[in-house]
Design a protein around this motif. Structure first.
Motif, PDB file in Angstrom:
ATOM      1  N   GLY A  42      37.343 118.263  43.142  1.00  0.00           N
ATOM      2  CA  GLY A  42      38.400 118.507  42.170  1.00  0.00           C
ATOM      3  C   GLY A  42      38.929 117.241  41.516  1.00  0.00           C
ATOM      4  N   ILE A  43      38.807 116.114  42.222  1.00  0.00           N
ATOM      5  CA  ILE A  43      39.297 114.840  41.690  1.00  0.00           C
ATOM      6  C   ILE A  43      38.228 113.777  41.915  1.00  0.00           C
ATOM      7  CG2 ILE A  43      41.005 112.993  41.889  1.00  0.00           C
ATOM      8  CD1 ILE A  43      43.060 115.023  42.738  1.00  0.00           C
ATOM      9  N   LEU A  44      37.905 113.058  40.862  1.00  0.00           N
ATOM     10  CA  LEU A  44      37.015 111.902  40.966  1.00  0.00           C
ATOM     11  C   LEU A  44      37.883 110.660  41.023  1.00  0.00           C
ATOM     12  CD1 LEU A  44      34.447 112.783  38.168  1.00  0.00           C
ATOM     13  CD2 LEU A  44      34.213 113.184  40.625  1.00  0.00           C
ATOM     14  N   TRP A  45      37.669 109.838  42.032  1.00  0.00           N
ATOM     15  CA  TRP A  45      38.394 108.578  42.180  1.00  0.00           C
ATOM     16  C   TRP A  45      37.416 107.471  41.854  1.00  0.00           C
ATOM     17  CZ3 TRP A  45      39.543 106.526  47.759  1.00  0.00           C
ATOM     18  CH2 TRP A  45      39.947 105.204  47.697  1.00  0.00           C
ATOM     19  N   LEU A  46      37.654 106.792  40.747  1.00  0.00           N
ATOM     20  CA  LEU A  46      36.814 105.672  40.345  1.00  0.00           C
ATOM     21  C   LEU A  46      37.403 104.388  40.925  1.00  0.00           C
ATOM     22  CD1 LEU A  46      36.192 106.544  36.583  1.00  0.00           C
ATOM     23  CD2 LEU A  46      34.863 107.243  38.595  1.00  0.00           C
ATOM     24  N   MET A  47      36.598 103.673  41.666  1.00  0.00           N
ATOM     25  CA  MET A  47      37.019 102.393  42.212  1.00  0.00           C
ATOM     26  C   MET A  47      37.398 101.482  41.034  1.00  0.00           C
ATOM     27  SD  MET A  47      36.826 102.893  45.433  1.00  0.00           S
ATOM     28  CE  MET A  47      36.821 101.308  46.226  1.00  0.00           C
ATOM     29  N   PRO A  48      37.989 100.315  41.286  1.00  0.00           N
ATOM     30  CA  PRO A  48      38.425  99.490  40.157  1.00  0.00           C
ATOM     31  C   PRO A  48      37.317  99.314  39.116  1.00  0.00           C
ATOM     32  CG  PRO A  48      39.177  98.536  42.197  1.00  0.00           C
ATOM     33  CD  PRO A  48      38.252  99.666  42.568  1.00  0.00           C
ATOM     34  N   LEU A  49      37.650  99.652  37.888  1.00  0.00           N
ATOM     35  CA  LEU A  49      36.662  99.593  36.809  1.00  0.00           C
ATOM     36  C   LEU A  49      36.963  98.486  35.813  1.00  0.00           C
ATOM     37  CD1 LEU A  49      38.436 100.960  34.386  1.00  0.00           C
ATOM     38  CD2 LEU A  49      37.599 103.071  35.377  1.00  0.00           C
ATOM     39  N   HIS A  50      37.939  97.659  36.150  1.00  0.00           N
ATOM     40  CA  HIS A  50      38.360  96.589  35.243  1.00  0.00           C
ATOM     41  C   HIS A  50      37.399  95.409  35.258  1.00  0.00           C
ATOM     42  CE1 HIS A  50      41.947  98.855  36.448  1.00  0.00           C
ATOM     43  NE2 HIS A  50      42.223  98.748  35.159  1.00  0.00           N
ATOM     44  N   GLU A  51      37.480  94.641  34.177  1.00  0.00           N
ATOM     45  CA  GLU A  51      36.707  93.403  34.115  1.00  0.00           C
ATOM     46  C   GLU A  51      37.096  92.529  35.306  1.00  0.00           C
ATOM     47  OE1 GLU A  51      35.997  89.566  31.187  1.00  0.00           O
ATOM     48  OE2 GLU A  51      37.260  91.214  30.488  1.00  0.00           O
ATOM     49  N   ARG A  52      36.093  91.963  35.967  1.00  0.00           N
ATOM     50  CA  ARG A  52      36.313  91.162  37.171  1.00  0.00           C
ATOM     51  C   ARG A  52      36.399  89.679  36.851  1.00  0.00           C
ATOM     52  NH1 ARG A  52      31.700  93.972  40.950  1.00  0.00           N
ATOM     53  NH2 ARG A  52      32.516  96.084  40.713  1.00  0.00           N
ATOM     54  N   GLY A  53      37.249  89.006  37.600  1.00  0.00           N
ATOM     55  CA  GLY A  53      37.360  87.564  37.467  1.00  0.00           C
ATOM     56  C   GLY A  53      36.192  86.859  38.127  1.00  0.00           C
ATOM     57  N   ILE A  54      35.998  85.598  37.717  1.00  0.00           N
ATOM     58  CA  ILE A  54      34.926  84.804  38.319  1.00  0.00           C
ATOM     59  C   ILE A  54      35.447  83.536  39.000  1.00  0.00           C
ATOM     60  CG2 ILE A  54      33.079  85.711  36.856  1.00  0.00           C
ATOM     61  CD1 ILE A  54      33.362  83.209  35.119  1.00  0.00           C
ATOM     62  N   GLU A  55      36.638  83.080  38.608  1.00  0.00           N
ATOM     63  CA  GLU A  55      37.189  81.869  39.218  1.00  0.00           C
ATOM     64  C   GLU A  55      37.608  82.160  40.662  1.00  0.00           C
ATOM     65  OE1 GLU A  55      40.989  78.879  38.649  1.00  0.00           O
ATOM     66  OE2 GLU A  55      40.235  79.937  36.894  1.00  0.00           O
ATOM     67  N   LYS A  56      37.070  81.428  41.621  1.00  0.00           N
ATOM     68  CA  LYS A  56      37.323  81.601  43.055  1.00  0.00           C
ATOM     69  C   LYS A  56      36.868  82.973  43.561  1.00  0.00           C
ATOM     70  CE  LYS A  56      41.481  78.692  43.209  1.00  0.00           C
ATOM     71  NZ  LYS A  56      42.856  78.621  43.716  1.00  0.00           N
ATOM     72  N   ALA A  57      36.121  83.698  42.766  1.00  0.00           N
ATOM     73  CA  ALA A  57      35.779  85.086  43.086  1.00  0.00           C
ATOM     74  C   ALA A  57      34.474  85.186  43.852  1.00  0.00           C
ATOM     75  CB  ALA A  57      35.698  85.901  41.800  1.00  0.00           C
ATOM     76  N   PHE A  58      34.311  86.352  44.491  1.00  0.00           N
ATOM     77  CA  PHE A  58      33.063  86.656  45.178  1.00  0.00           C
ATOM     78  C   PHE A  58      32.547  88.037  44.804  1.00  0.00           C
ATOM     79  CE2 PHE A  58      36.677  87.217  48.048  1.00  0.00           C
ATOM     80  CZ  PHE A  58      36.601  88.562  48.355  1.00  0.00           C
ATOM     81  N   GLY A  59      32.962  88.523  43.621  1.00  0.00           N
ATOM     82  CA  GLY A  59      32.447  89.779  43.099  1.00  0.00           C
ATOM     83  C   GLY A  59      33.247  91.024  43.434  1.00  0.00           C
ATOM     84  N   SER A  60      34.406  90.860  44.023  1.00  0.00           N
ATOM     85  CA  SER A  60      35.218  92.021  44.401  1.00  0.00           C
ATOM     86  C   SER A  60      35.769  92.728  43.162  1.00  0.00           C
ATOM     87  CB  SER A  60      36.394  91.577  45.270  1.00  0.00           C
ATOM     88  OG  SER A  60      37.311  92.647  45.447  1.00  0.00           O
ATOM     89  N   PRO A  61      35.697  94.067  43.132  1.00  0.00           N
ATOM     90  CA  PRO A  61      36.305  94.797  42.018  1.00  0.00           C
ATOM     91  C   PRO A  61      37.833  94.747  42.047  1.00  0.00           C
ATOM     92  CG  PRO A  61      35.446  96.328  43.638  1.00  0.00           C
ATOM     93  CD  PRO A  61      35.020  94.957  44.071  1.00  0.00           C
ATOM     94  N   TYR A  62      38.401  94.247  43.143  1.00  0.00           N
ATOM     95  CA  TYR A  62      39.854  94.124  43.253  1.00  0.00           C
ATOM     96  C   TYR A  62      40.360  92.792  42.711  1.00  0.00           C
ATOM     97  CZ  TYR A  62      39.501  98.396  45.838  1.00  0.00           C
ATOM     98  OH  TYR A  62      39.250  99.699  46.172  1.00  0.00           O
ATOM     99  N   CYS A  63      39.485  92.051  42.089  1.00  0.00           N
ATOM    100  CA  CYS A  63      39.789  90.755  41.480  1.00  0.00           C
ATOM    101  C   CYS A  63      39.843  90.978  39.961  1.00  0.00           C
ATOM    102  CB  CYS A  63      38.684  89.768  41.880  1.00  0.00           C
ATOM    103  SG  CYS A  63      38.935  88.091  41.346  1.00  0.00           S
TER     104      CYS A  63
END
Length: 170
Positions: A17-38
């Motif tokens: 009944g509900i689709l939950w899409l994980m973070p779909l925002h543009e991701r940062g790269i500075e100090k990042a490791f690919g997390s969608p929560y960045c």
């Protein structure tokens, strides 16, 4: 988005009944490791997922199948290369020498400071954008426990003027 759209009939048949899409925002790269929560851009879409048009089609198709769509919302922190870091450093918590601090133990993200009313307005505007532009039906709110309750009350009040929304707290 396009691949998920193709699977909607199967998901509907499973009783979803509900689709939950994980973070779909543009991701940062500075100090990042690919997390969608960045989150680099609260208004932008991570390009590998598709285009804004693809997301609009997905949401419309989900609605035709009687499903709702919520997106993961990351209000507690942003990427270090989010434009807000340079344009509005006052939106972030600082250490004793005035340096922006990381969020919790997550070195890839900077801790936002909800003591600033303009940050609150910015975040509510960004959330409303997703409802107004893409007709999403609500939000799963990441690290909701570290964002003041009165922010959530104000956000919901604003969003409910657009349409009834489903809010899920971590």
């Amino acid at each position: 988005f396009a691949a998920l759209e193709q699977r909607l009939p199967q998901l509907h048949d499973l009783g979803i009944g509900i689709l939950w899409l994980m973070p779909l925002h543009e991701r940062g790269i500075e100090k990042a490791f690919g997390s969608p929560y960045c989150v680099k851009d609260y208004f932008g879409i991570h390009k590998p997922y598709g285009t804004p048009g693809d997301l609009k089609r997905l949401v419309a198709a989900a609605h035709r199948h009687g499903m709702r769509v919520i997106i993961d919302w990351v209000p507690n922190h942003s990427s270090w290369d989010n434009a807000l870091v340079k344009e509005h450093p006052e939106y972030y918590q600082k250490d004793a020498v005035g340096k922006i601090v990381q969020a919790q133990t997550w070195g890839d993200v900077a801790q936002l400071d909800y003591g600033h009313k303009d940050l609150r307005a910015y975040m509510i505007k960004a959330m409303a954008h997703w409802v107004e532009t893409f007709d999403i039906d609500g939000f799963r709110c990441d690290v909701s426990w570290n964002v003041p309750v009165d922010f959530w009350v104000a956000a919901r009040k604003r969003l409910e003027k657009l349409k009834p929304v489903f809010m899920l707290a971590e």
